[in-house]
Design a protein around this motif. Structure first.
Motif, mmCIF file in Angstrom:
data_model
loop_
_atom_site.group_PDB
_atom_site.id
_atom_site.type_symbol
_atom_site.label_atom_id
_atom_site.label_comp_id
_atom_site.label_asym_id
_atom_site.label_seq_id
_atom_site.Cartn_x
_atom_site.Cartn_y
_atom_site.Cartn_z
ATOM 1 N N SER A 65 10.971 11.795 7.370
ATOM 2 C CA SER A 65 9.583 10.895 7.114
ATOM 3 C C SER A 65 9.190 10.862 5.824
ATOM 4 N N VAL A 66 9.327 12.131 5.148
ATOM 5 C CA VAL A 66 8.788 12.371 3.786
ATOM 6 C C VAL A 66 9.865 11.394 2.838
ATOM 7 N N VAL A 67 11.028 11.392 3.000
ATOM 8 C CA VAL A 67 12.147 10.456 2.391
ATOM 9 C C VAL A 67 11.749 9.029 2.304
ATOM 10 N N ASP A 68 11.423 8.503 3.859
ATOM 11 C CA ASP A 68 11.298 7.286 3.924
ATOM 12 C C ASP A 68 9.894 6.638 3.073
ATOM 13 N N THR A 69 8.865 7.748 3.232
ATOM 14 C CA THR A 69 7.474 7.320 2.815
ATOM 15 C C THR A 69 7.728 7.216 1.136
ATOM 16 N N ALA A 85 8.626 4.231 -3.979
ATOM 17 C CA ALA A 85 9.227 4.007 -5.124
ATOM 18 C C ALA A 85 9.534 2.511 -5.070
ATOM 19 N N ALA A 86 9.854 1.759 -4.020
ATOM 20 C CA ALA A 86 10.144 0.382 -4.113
ATOM 21 C C ALA A 86 9.002 -0.398 -4.559
ATOM 22 N N ALA A 106 0.874 -1.170 -0.162
ATOM 23 C CA ALA A 106 0.249 0.090 0.095
ATOM 24 C C ALA A 106 0.866 1.330 0.061
ATOM 25 N N ARG A 107 0.469 2.131 -0.887
ATOM 26 C CA ARG A 107 1.460 3.247 -0.751
ATOM 27 C C ARG A 107 0.856 4.356 0.023
#
Length: 353
Positions: free
Chosen positions: A201-205, A210-211, A175-176
């Motif tokens: 947090s933004v980068v991790d999300t 992206a994965a 789930a994105r």
């Protein structure tokens, strides 16, 4: 009463998440007393704790393999696992003797596996209960079932629970997520820490999203290419049974979680026609291509020591169909089987479902 659901009176006594075991105790004890059921319930909780407490991979897959073996028609628990189950029963029933009680040992082991899986996390990162669920789903899904009606209902309950547990985790992990609202840096930099935390947090999300995107792109490109990495040739140029298995293995390498129906459909769209074969017959049909298909798994003891969980991968790795039974696999079955077993192995290595 639906035997697959909790009864209200047992929720308070045994915990809201616990299975009502009384209908299943009757598999091996025709007219159990309340005391007998209560003692077996206590034993089952103890067995469940044993199953997941030594939480290293080889142990957990071995438990899953043993439970699957015991759930087969005429099967029984491996001696070491049978001893553990018998010891838990003997703790509450000192007069219990394991000899001649294989059905009781198998039933209690399956109920304990259900208990362990029901109480496990579905967060997308493998926990001890997830290893059991993944292994049991892989192992039980190729069985033909038991002629014992009550035992078969229990086997089907465990299989469905294991599959649903894993698929829910796989769906949740794909789930994105939405990124958090940006934190604006104050003029005096007083909230710099919160800004940095927000950016992290933004980068991790974004990385997680992206994965998921990369998995979809990789699988779609593969599905239209017609090329097999594991064979080093086009699927159309391979023997039918070899191509069917290669389809599952190649797709598995592009998945980061357990497969959903969409992934299975992409594999099955290219499966060629061919006759159904048992695994014993399949060894001869694959010929020299067997070692090519099994090259990735030859040195993997998780595969070769857990032949109920990985019957097809073990055959590809070792050339042995020992314990595989007489079940015949269609071409679609072989492709689906290769996909399920290969992804099961991969996600266990990566610690994600």
């Amino acid at each position: 009463m639906n035997e697959n659901n909790l009864t209200d009176q047992n929720k308070g006594k045994w915990g809201a998440s616990m299975l009502d075991i009384a209908p299943y105790v009757r598999i091996f004890e025709g007219f159990p007393t309340d005391e007998f059921v209560t003692k077996r319930h206590t034993a089952i909780k103890d067995i469940a704790a044993k199953f997941i407490k030594p939480n290293y991979v080889a142990r957990l897959l071995s438990v899953a393999d043993g439970v699957v073996l015991a759930s087969k028609d005429g099967g029984m628990l491996p001696p070491e696992l049978a001893g553990e189950v018998a010891a838990s029963i003997a703790k509450v029933s000192p007069s219990f003797v394991a000899e001649g009680h294989d059905l009781e040992l198998s039933t209690c082991a399956m109920l304990a596996a259900i208990t362990a899986i029901e109480t496990g996390s579905k967060a997308g990162i493998l926990t001890a209960s997830d290893y059991l669920a993944v292994g049991i789903w892989s192992g039980m899904s190729w069985q033909t079932g038991s002629r014992n009606g009550g035992f078969e209902r229990l086997r089907k309950l465990l299989l469905d629970l294991s599959r649903n547990h894993v698929l829910k985790a796989a769906e949740l992990a794909r789930a994105r997520s939405k990124t958090t609202k940006a934190v604006v840096l104050a003029e005096d930099n007083s909230n710099l820490g919160k800004v940095v935390e927000n950016l992290r947090s933004v980068v991790d999300t974004l990385a997680a999203n992206a994965a998921v995107d990369r998995e979809e792109i990789d699988l779609l490109w593969w599905s239209i290419s017609g090329w097999s990495d594991v064979l080093g040739m086009r699927y159309a140029d391979a023997k039918p049974h070899v191509a069917a298995i290669a389809l599952g293995l190649d797709a598995a390498k592009r998945l980061r979680r357990m497969p959903l129906d969409l992934h299975k459909a992409l594999v099955l769209r290219r499966v060629p026609e061919g006759e159904s074969l048992t695994l014993t017959q399949l060894v001869k049909t694959l010929g020299d291509d067997r070692s090519k298909l099994g090259a990735l798994f030859e040195t993997k003891t998780l595969v070769t020591e857990n032949t109920q969980v990985f019957p097809l991968l073990n055959l590809l790795a070792s050339g042995s169909a020992k314990g595989a039974g007489k079940s015949a696999f269609s071409m679609s079955d072989l492709a689906s089987r290769a996909l399920l077993e290969a992804v099961t192995f991969d996600v266990i290595e990566r610690r994600e479902v």
